[in-house]
Motif scaffolding. Structure first.
Motif, PDB file in Angstrom:
ATOM      1  N   ASN A  66      46.713  84.976  82.551  1.00 33.86           N
ATOM      2  CA  ASN A  66      46.219  86.299  82.933  1.00 33.86           C
ATOM      3  C   ASN A  66      45.112  86.135  83.966  1.00 33.86           C
ATOM      4  OD1 ASN A  66      47.931  87.549  81.179  1.00 33.86           O
ATOM      5  ND2 ASN A  66      46.437  87.726  79.536  1.00 33.86           N
ATOM      6  N   ASP A  88      61.751  94.516  72.113  1.00 34.48           N
ATOM      7  CA  ASP A  88      60.688  94.412  71.115  1.00 34.48           C
ATOM      8  C   ASP A  88      60.979  93.276  70.140  1.00 34.48           C
ATOM      9  OD1 ASP A  88      62.682  95.444  69.520  1.00 34.48           O
ATOM     10  OD2 ASP A  88      61.604  97.256  68.949  1.00 34.48           O
ATOM     11  N   ARG A 114      60.770  92.507  79.894  1.00 37.70           N
ATOM     12  CA  ARG A 114      59.489  92.339  79.181  1.00 37.70           C
ATOM     13  C   ARG A 114      59.834  92.147  77.716  1.00 37.70           C
ATOM     14  NH1 ARG A 114      55.202  96.095  77.238  1.00 37.70           N
ATOM     15  NH2 ARG A 114      53.296  94.888  77.352  1.00 37.70           N
ATOM     16  N   HIS A 123      59.212  90.643  73.823  1.00 33.15           N
ATOM     17  CA  HIS A 123      58.208  90.289  72.821  1.00 33.15           C
ATOM     18  C   HIS A 123      58.348  88.811  72.492  1.00 33.15           C
ATOM     19  CE1 HIS A 123      56.081  90.204  68.948  1.00 33.15           C
ATOM     20  NE2 HIS A 123      55.439  91.262  69.416  1.00 33.15           N
ATOM     21  N   GLU A 124      57.249  88.174  72.167  1.00 36.68           N
ATOM     22  CA  GLU A 124      57.285  86.730  71.905  1.00 36.68           C
ATOM     23  C   GLU A 124      58.117  86.374  70.674  1.00 36.68           C
ATOM     24  OE1 GLU A 124      53.121  86.258  69.398  1.00 36.68           O
ATOM     25  OE2 GLU A 124      53.309  85.329  71.355  1.00 36.68           O
ATOM     26  N   VAL A 156      59.021  88.412  81.427  1.00 35.67           N
ATOM     27  CA  VAL A 156      57.587  88.569  81.197  1.00 35.67           C
ATOM     28  C   VAL A 156      57.376  88.705  79.696  1.00 35.67           C
ATOM     29  CG1 VAL A 156      55.542  89.960  81.666  1.00 35.67           C
ATOM     30  CG2 VAL A 156      57.336  89.760  83.395  1.00 35.67           C
ATOM     31  N   TYR A 161      55.376  89.135  76.164  1.00 32.62           N
ATOM     32  CA  TYR A 161      54.141  89.827  75.742  1.00 32.62           C
ATOM     33  C   TYR A 161      53.948  89.662  74.251  1.00 32.62           C
ATOM     34  CZ  TYR A 161      56.676  93.830  73.756  1.00 32.62           C
ATOM     35  OH  TYR A 161      57.476  94.632  72.992  1.00 32.62           O
ATOM     36  N   LYS A 162      52.713  89.859  73.837  1.00 32.46           N
ATOM     37  CA  LYS A 162      52.349  89.770  72.427  1.00 32.46           C
ATOM     38  C   LYS A 162      51.860  91.142  71.990  1.00 32.46           C
ATOM     39  CE  LYS A 162      50.057  86.238  70.569  1.00 32.46           C
ATOM     40  NZ  LYS A 162      48.957  85.341  70.222  1.00 32.46           N
ATOM     41  N   ASP A 163      52.345  91.599  70.848  1.00 28.28           N
ATOM     42  CA  ASP A 163      51.934  92.892  70.336  1.00 28.28           C
ATOM     43  C   ASP A 163      50.547  92.743  69.729  1.00 28.28           C
ATOM     44  OD1 ASP A 163      51.918  95.504  69.595  1.00 28.28           O
ATOM     45  OD2 ASP A 163      53.427  95.321  68.020  1.00 28.28           O
ATOM     46  N   THR A 164      49.547  93.399  70.336  1.00 26.11           N
ATOM     47  CA  THR A 164      48.165  93.265  69.870  1.00 26.11           C
ATOM     48  C   THR A 164      47.751  94.398  68.950  1.00 26.11           C
ATOM     49  OG1 THR A 164      47.401  94.413  71.843  1.00 26.11           O
ATOM     50  CG2 THR A 164      47.459  92.014  71.917  1.00 26.11           C
TER      51      THR A 164
END
Length: 142
Positions: A52, A71, A107, A109-110, A135, A137-140
């Motif tokens: 990032n 997702d 995009r 999810h990991e 790409v 991403y991690k759900d925060t």
């Protein structure tokens, strides 16, 4: 006669069991089980994810990309709508016809499966869109 009897008794005391054939069988069985054992080799997909950065986003261009979100439950979303994986190819083809030269950005999810990404990439190639980006991403929120 007493000599013969005595000699016969001495030979009986020296009798031993030879374990060599049994050990040979055990080693052959061991080799058989090692050779026939199935070893599972897990296949992985190495993805280099950029760090990032605080760099400004690139300026908008005329070529709009097609954003596909996957997702953690492997549900596929295009334009905020949940779609079936089998209809991804036709939707990409429609969007590519409206914006020729655009690419596809997945995009994911990991915790999503690689299989879902591969199905999307294959559908994109079938729709003649070869510029595909991943790409993660991690759900925060949790």
């Amino acid at each position: 006669m007493s000599r013969r009897k005595r000699k016969h008794q001495d030979d009986g005391d020296k009798a031993e069991i030879d374990l060599t054939p049994m050990l040979d069988v055990v080693f052959i069985m061991l080799i058989f089980f090692i050779v026939t054992a199935s070893f599972v080799k897990e296949s992985t997909l190495n993805v280099n994810v950029p760090e990032n950065s605080n760099a400004p986003p690139p300026p908008p261009s005329d070529n709009k990309t097609i954003l596909i979100v996957v997702d953690s439950a492997n549900d596929v979303f295009i334009d905020g709508r949940r779609v079936d994986i089998r209809s991804v190819r036709s939707l990409i083809a429609q969007k590519a016809a409206a914006n020729p030269g655009g690419g596809v950005v997945v995009r994911a999810h990991e915790n999503s499966n690689t299989e879902t990404y591969i199905k999307i990439a294959d559908a994109s190639r079938d729709a003649s869109v070869f510029d595909i980006s991943l790409v993660p991403y991690k759900d925060t929120r949790r």
